[in-house]
Design a protein around this motif. Structure first.
Motif, short mmCIF file in Angstrom:
data_model
loop_
_atom_site.label_atom_id
_atom_site.label_comp_id
_atom_site.label_asym_id
_atom_site.label_seq_id
_atom_site.Cartn_x
_atom_site.Cartn_y
_atom_site.Cartn_z
N GLN A 91 4.29 9.84 -7.37
CA GLN A 91 5.29 10.08 -8.40
C GLN A 91 4.64 10.27 -9.76
OE1 GLN A 91 7.79 6.63 -7.95
NE2 GLN A 91 9.14 7.61 -6.46
N ALA A 92 3.61 9.46 -10.06
CA ALA A 92 2.90 9.60 -11.33
C ALA A 92 2.21 10.96 -11.42
CB ALA A 92 1.88 8.47 -11.48
N GLU A 93 1.62 11.39 -10.33
CA GLU A 93 0.96 12.70 -10.30
C GLU A 93 1.98 13.82 -10.49
OE1 GLU A 93 -2.03 15.61 -9.90
OE2 GLU A 93 -2.01 13.49 -10.47
N GLN A 94 3.13 13.67 -9.86
CA GLN A 94 4.18 14.67 -10.00
C GLN A 94 4.68 14.74 -11.44
OE1 GLN A 94 5.11 16.85 -7.83
NE2 GLN A 94 6.66 17.76 -9.15
N ARG A 95 4.83 13.56 -12.07
CA ARG A 95 5.25 13.53 -13.47
C ARG A 95 4.21 14.19 -14.37
NH1 ARG A 95 7.09 8.29 -12.04
NH2 ARG A 95 5.19 7.35 -12.89
N ARG A 96 2.93 13.93 -14.06
CA ARG A 96 1.85 14.54 -14.86
C ARG A 96 1.89 16.06 -14.75
NH1 ARG A 96 -2.80 16.80 -14.29
NH2 ARG A 96 -2.72 16.63 -12.00
N ILE A 97 2.08 16.55 -13.53
CA ILE A 97 2.15 17.99 -13.32
C ILE A 97 3.34 18.59 -14.05
CG2 ILE A 97 2.53 19.77 -11.58
CD1 ILE A 97 0.96 18.02 -9.61
N GLU A 98 4.49 17.92 -13.95
CA GLU A 98 5.69 18.41 -14.62
C GLU A 98 5.52 18.39 -16.14
OE1 GLU A 98 8.78 15.91 -13.16
OE2 GLU A 98 8.91 16.92 -11.20
N GLN A 99 4.84 17.35 -16.65
CA GLN A 99 4.58 17.26 -18.08
C GLN A 99 3.68 18.41 -18.54
OE1 GLN A 99 5.93 15.34 -20.31
NE2 GLN A 99 4.67 15.98 -22.05
N GLU A 100 2.64 18.68 -17.77
CA GLU A 100 1.73 19.78 -18.10
C GLU A 100 2.47 21.12 -18.08
OE1 GLU A 100 -1.57 19.64 -15.48
OE2 GLU A 100 -2.58 17.99 -16.52
N ALA A 141 0.83 -1.21 0.00
CA ALA A 141 0.00 0.00 0.00
C ALA A 141 0.87 1.26 0.00
CB ALA A 141 -0.93 0.00 1.22
N GLU A 142 1.95 1.21 0.78
CA GLU A 142 2.86 2.36 0.82
C GLU A 142 3.56 2.55 -0.52
OE1 GLU A 142 5.04 5.60 2.34
OE2 GLU A 142 3.16 4.61 2.89
N GLN A 143 3.96 1.43 -1.14
CA GLN A 143 4.61 1.51 -2.45
C GLN A 143 3.66 2.06 -3.50
OE1 GLN A 143 7.75 1.07 -3.12
NE2 GLN A 143 7.50 1.44 -5.31
N GLN A 144 2.40 1.62 -3.43
CA GLN A 144 1.40 2.11 -4.38
C GLN A 144 1.16 3.61 -4.18
OE1 GLN A 144 -2.31 0.00 -4.24
NE2 GLN A 144 -3.28 1.29 -5.79
N ARG A 145 1.12 4.03 -2.91
CA ARG A 145 0.94 5.45 -2.62
C ARG A 145 2.10 6.27 -3.18
NH1 ARG A 145 2.80 9.14 0.56
NH2 ARG A 145 4.25 7.69 1.57
N ILE A 146 3.31 5.77 -3.01
CA ILE A 146 4.49 6.47 -3.51
C ILE A 146 4.44 6.55 -5.04
CG2 ILE A 146 7.00 6.34 -3.75
CD1 ILE A 146 7.07 5.13 -0.94
N GLU A 147 4.11 5.43 -5.68
CA GLU A 147 4.04 5.41 -7.14
C GLU A 147 2.97 6.35 -7.67
OE1 GLU A 147 3.47 1.34 -8.15
OE2 GLU A 147 5.56 0.76 -7.75
N GLU A 148 1.84 6.42 -6.98
CA GLU A 148 0.77 7.32 -7.40
C GLU A 148 1.20 8.77 -7.25
OE1 GLU A 148 -2.55 6.18 -5.05
OE2 GLU A 148 -3.11 4.48 -6.32
#
Length: 203
Positions: free
Chosen positions: A56-65, A47-54
């Protein structure tokens, strides 16, 4: 009597020991509890790993935008610059000089579709400038040879397409009209592409 009491005491002691031993968890229970604890630990880690990955994915999305927004602004600025510099060339009356000035406008920072559209527009102006030069030469010097060479080049023909001055003049004017139409057509594409990137068309 004493023996009976002693025996009763021993039996009570054994009964107490059996009771105490039966109250404690068995080995099977202990193993099951350990397995449950390990499973809970694994689930928590997952669950912690999934939270971290989510995250990170959100951060990448923001950076991409943000990167896309910066690129959009850069493209819009580059296109606006090209449009303004192109507008300045309208003050140049000589077609050859005007086409040369357009050719020198920097388009490498523009998006590819806009750069290609503008380059096609420049090509149309360069062809128009060549035709204008041939028209002037034909008018001033009767330069049939120069006109013939240009027409052969623009029409992909090795044969001379005319036999006298009037025919040459008419042929050059027909080519000039075609290039004028091409200039308008390519400029319309330049404008449409520019607007699609949010650029401001010059008045």
């Amino acid at each position: 009597m004493k023996n009976s009491t002693h025996e009763i005491g021993i039996m009570l002691m054994w009964a107490l020991l059996l009771t105490l031993s039966s109250c404690g968890p068995s080995e099977e229970q202990l193993r099951h509890e350990r397995q449950q604890a390990e499973q809970q630990r694994i689930e928590q880690e997952q669950a912690e790993q999934q939270r971290i990955e989510e995250e990170q994915a959100e951060q990448r999305r923001i950076e991409q935008e943000q990167a896309e927004q910066r690129q959009k602004i850069a493209y819009m600025s580059a296109i606006n610059s090209v449009l303004q510099l192109d507008a300045n060339t309208s003050n140049i009356s000589d077609y050859t000089s005007r086409a040369a000035a357009m050719r020198n406008i920097e388009i490498t920072q523009c998006p590819q579709d806009f750069a290609v559209a503008y380059l096609d527009h420049v090509h149309a102006w360069e062809d128009r400038a060549k035709i204008k030069s041939a028209q002037n030469e034909l008018k001033e010097y009767g330069g049939l040879a120069a006109a013939a060479g240009l027409i052969a080049t623009l029409t992909d023909s090795d044969s001379t397409p005319f036999s006298d001055y009037v025919e040459a003049e008419n042929k050059l004017q027909a080519l000039a009209n075609e290039k004028i139409d091409e200039i308008h057509r390519t400029w319309q594409l330049v404008e449409r592409t520019a607007v699609s990137y949010g650029a401001t068309l010059p008045h």
